[in-house]
Design an enzyme around this catalytic site. Structure first.
Site, PDB file in Angstrom:
ATOM      1  N   LEU A   1       0.864  -1.189   0.000  1.00  0.00           N
ATOM      2  CA  LEU A   1       0.000   0.000   0.000  1.00  0.00           C
ATOM      3  C   LEU A   1       0.894   1.231   0.000  1.00  0.00           C
ATOM      4  CD1 LEU A   1      -2.601  -0.916   2.807  1.00  0.00           C
ATOM      5  CD2 LEU A   1      -2.923  -1.115   0.334  1.00  0.00           C
ATOM      6  N   ASP A   2       0.407   2.322  -0.595  1.00  0.00           N
ATOM      7  CA  ASP A   2       1.123   3.596  -0.490  1.00  0.00           C
ATOM      8  C   ASP A   2       1.322   3.929   0.984  1.00  0.00           C
ATOM      9  OD1 ASP A   2       0.916   3.831  -3.237  1.00  0.00           O
ATOM     10  OD2 ASP A   2      -0.787   5.206  -3.183  1.00  0.00           O
ATOM     11  N   LYS A   3       2.369   4.673   1.268  1.00  0.00           N
ATOM     12  CA  LYS A   3       2.674   5.045   2.657  1.00  0.00           C
ATOM     13  C   LYS A   3       1.472   5.655   3.379  1.00  0.00           C
ATOM     14  CE  LYS A   3       5.739   8.002   5.390  1.00  0.00           C
ATOM     15  NZ  LYS A   3       6.871   8.957   5.373  1.00  0.00           N
TER      16      LYS A   3
END
Length: 238
Positions: free
Chosen positions: A54-56
């Site tokens: 997942l994106d940060k």
């Protein structure tokens, strides 16, 4: 959920499903600036294998395999689109339809490194959506990923004119303040400035459906973040 506090949603001998907080890297970045979820899990389990990421700033469900056999199997079913992936997002404004599919090819942005954009030369990309709660200011939307492009939901939401709230890349990046949705809002006596209701990318991976390597149907869920629920309560009160 405080930063660096992850929650184990489910685990067995083969894999572990984590509810990742917003602001935590899934895997280490090149700069090694901060500890990633993978590093926390390596300390706990010894050996761990990343399946997807997942994106940060996106919170929610992410899977890690505990052995190479499971890792190979899970990567394969993700690649073959045999995993149903659902996200919750708070978007700006009202969507044109209550449900539908955004079908728009995505490619790297020509001039802005690290950004993606819709372009006819891009890879095919489809995102299903269903509006769960609607308000002229913000709407809560369930998204389903049919393809897995970088920043797909964020790019598609922007493309239809309803960027995700607090998105610094594809929206205005501004926090959601209660004064923006509540008429006659007044600061408390001891407050110098208003605290944001949401001050993070408003995207959360909440459900994964798939069949494990033993043929068992899995439906894993990570509840909506409390700040998403609090915002929707405020919108309902108006």
């Amino acid at each position: 959920m405080a930063k660096n506090k992850y929650e184990v949603i489910f685990e067995n001998d083969d894999f572990v499903a984590i509810n990742k907080p917003s602001g935590m890297l899934t895997i280490p970045d090149r700069e090694q600036t901060e500890k990633s979820l993978k590093e926390f899990l390596t300390e706990k389990y010894g050996s761990i294998f990343i399946v997807h990421r997942l994106d940060k700033d996106t919170s929610g469900l992410v899977l890690f395999a505990k052995n190479e056999t499971t890792h190979k199997y899970l990567c394969k079913i993700f690649e073959e689109r045999r995993v149903e992936k659902f996200y919750l997002g708070v978007v700006v404004g009202l969507l044109p339809e209550e449900k539908g599919i955004i079908d728009a090819p995505i490619t790297d942005h020509l001039t802005r490194k690290g950004m993606m954009t819709v372009h006819r030369s891009g890879k095919e990309s489809q995102t299903g959506y269903e509006v769960l709660k609607a308000d002229p200011h913000f709407s809560l939307v369930s998204f389903q990923l049919f393809t897995g492009r970088t920043h797909q939901i964020r790019v598609h939401a922007k493309n239809i004119g309803n960027p995700l709230a607090c998105d610094p890349l594809y929206g205005d990046g501004k926090p959601i303040l209660i004064s923006a949705v509540k008429k006659n809002y007044k600061l408390g006596k001891h407050d110098e400035e208003e605290r944001p209701m949401i001050n993070r990318l408003a995207l959360h991976s909440y459900k994964l459906n798939f069949e494990d390597m033993h043929g068992v149907k899995m439906e894993l869920m990570a509840t909506a973040p409390k700040e998403f629920r609090a915002l929707m309560q405020q919108l309902k009160k108006k």
